[in-house]
Design a protein around this motif. Structure first.
Motif, short mmCIF file in Angstrom:
data_model
loop_
_atom_site.label_atom_id
_atom_site.label_comp_id
_atom_site.label_asym_id
_atom_site.label_seq_id
_atom_site.Cartn_x
_atom_site.Cartn_y
_atom_site.Cartn_z
N UNK A 1 0.88 -1.23 0.07
CA UNK A 1 -0.16 0.19 0.18
C UNK A 1 0.80 1.16 -0.11
N UNK A 2 0.47 2.20 -0.88
CA UNK A 2 1.51 3.22 -1.41
C UNK A 2 1.43 4.33 -0.37
N UNK A 3 0.54 4.75 0.40
CA UNK A 3 0.50 5.53 1.44
C UNK A 3 -0.04 5.38 2.65
N UNK A 4 0.38 4.21 3.12
CA UNK A 4 -0.07 3.76 4.34
C UNK A 4 0.98 4.39 5.77
N UNK A 5 0.31 4.61 6.77
CA UNK A 5 0.96 5.07 7.93
C UNK A 5 0.44 4.21 9.18
N UNK A 6 1.24 4.08 10.13
CA UNK A 6 0.86 3.53 11.53
C UNK A 6 -0.30 3.92 11.69
N UNK A 7 -1.43 3.21 12.30
CA UNK A 7 -2.46 3.60 12.85
C UNK A 7 -2.54 4.60 14.13
N UNK B 1 6.81 8.18 12.59
CA UNK B 1 6.56 9.05 11.31
C UNK B 1 6.61 7.90 9.80
N UNK B 2 6.52 6.53 10.18
CA UNK B 2 6.62 5.64 9.18
C UNK B 2 5.73 5.87 7.94
N UNK B 3 5.87 5.93 6.81
CA UNK B 3 5.07 6.25 5.65
C UNK B 3 5.69 5.43 4.40
N UNK B 4 4.83 4.94 3.64
CA UNK B 4 4.67 4.46 2.35
C UNK B 4 5.13 3.11 2.13
N UNK B 5 5.42 2.62 0.96
CA UNK B 5 5.59 1.34 0.74
C UNK B 5 6.88 0.46 1.65
N UNK B 6 7.85 1.60 1.96
CA UNK B 6 8.82 0.79 2.85
C UNK B 6 8.80 1.02 4.34
N UNK B 7 7.78 2.05 4.47
CA UNK B 7 7.59 2.45 6.01
C UNK B 7 8.84 3.05 6.39
N UNK B 8 9.45 4.00 5.72
CA UNK B 8 10.63 4.68 6.15
C UNK B 8 10.16 5.67 7.09
N UNK B 9 11.00 6.11 8.26
CA UNK B 9 10.55 6.97 9.00
C UNK B 9 11.24 8.29 8.73
N UNK B 10 10.48 9.56 9.00
CA UNK B 10 11.25 10.68 8.72
C UNK B 10 12.95 10.90 8.95
N UNK B 11 13.71 10.69 9.93
CA UNK B 11 14.91 10.96 10.10
C UNK B 11 15.66 10.03 9.00
N UNK B 12 15.46 8.74 8.72
CA UNK B 12 16.19 7.87 8.10
C UNK B 12 15.95 8.25 6.62
N UNK B 13 14.61 8.68 6.06
CA UNK B 13 14.51 9.11 5.02
C UNK B 13 15.41 10.22 4.57
N UNK B 14 15.45 11.07 5.45
CA UNK B 14 16.13 12.37 5.22
C UNK B 14 17.59 11.97 5.08
N UNK B 15 18.29 10.98 5.96
CA UNK B 15 19.59 10.59 5.68
C UNK B 15 19.69 9.98 4.23
N UNK B 16 18.75 9.15 3.99
CA UNK B 16 18.90 8.66 2.49
C UNK B 16 18.64 9.61 1.53
N UNK B 17 17.97 10.69 1.50
CA UNK B 17 17.75 11.72 0.66
C UNK B 17 19.27 12.34 0.56
N UNK B 18 19.59 12.73 1.44
CA UNK B 18 20.99 13.48 1.69
C UNK B 18 22.07 12.76 0.97
#
Length: 207
Positions: free
Chosen positions: A69-75, A90-107
């Motif tokens: 599911x593309x836009x899923x978040x924890x309930x 803050x997990x979100x999306x297919x991989x349930x990546x949380x905000x801080x780790x996603x920001x590390x990935x983006x950087x």
């Protein structure tokens, strides 16, 4: 609100929903998953080539984390058991990546317009994360169980073996491993067709 504006918003929302890929109708069979969403195979293959995590492992992670599911978040939690409250992460999306780790990935490796709700970027994120864990902890990219434990607990938590006090996490890791093994066997039967499906593919070079 003017009727024209309401109609316009309804059209936009309806169109947006159409663009969101539906979860696979048969998530138990990876060949069926890729038949329904063939571009997902291309994304997983690109991630494997870039980072090394096998396609079957990537897709088993996505199945566990978001059920495709593309836009899923924890309930949300509930205050006093009734009032909807904050989400546990803050997990979100297919991989349930949380905000801080996603920001590390983006950087470090993400493209400018990467989104957690897009399979292409979610699979690249999983590949990036596992490659980082491999460097930090020396885990094999073929060890799905340990990779998932590190994905769930984080590299520090895995190193401290926090999962040993959480039997349910170990059960989930075992389930992800079983799905990855099943997916790997299934993929052997259909990968040639997936590789060679493009109009520019030339056998035997695409096999």
């Amino acid at each position: 609100m003017p009727l024209a504006l309401v109609a316009g918003l309804s059209w936009l929302i309806g169109g947006y929903r159409v663009l969101v890929p539906s979860p696979p109708t048969n998530p138990d069979n990876l060949c069926d998953v890729f038949e329904q969403h063939p571009q997902w195979y291309d994304y997983a293959a690109a991630s494997e080539e870039r980072w090394g995590t096998p396609i079957a492992t990537q897709m088993a992670f996505v199945r566990q984390e978001s059920a495709f599911q593309s836009h899923i978040r924890p309930p949300r939690t509930h205050l006093f058991g009734v009032i909807p409250w904050a989400r546990p992460s803050t997990a979100f999306g297919y991989a349930q990546a949380v905000d801080p780790t996603w920001e590390e990935y983006m950087a470090d490796a993400g493209s400018l317009f990467a989104e957690r709700s897009q399979m292409k970027h979610a699979l690249d994120f999983i590949g990036w994360y596992n490659a980082r864990v491999r460097r930090q902890l020396g885990l094999s990219l073929d060890n799905t169980r340990d990779l998932y434990l590190a994905y769930h607990e984080g590299p520090t938590g895995f190193a401290r073996q926090s999962y040993r006090q959480r039997p349910w996490v170990q059960r989930v890791a075992n389930r992800v491993t079983a799905h990855a093994n099943t997916y790997s066997g299934q993929l052997q039967r259909c990968e040639t067709a997936l590789r060679c499906r493009h109009f520019y593919s030339i056998r035997p070079f695409c096999e």
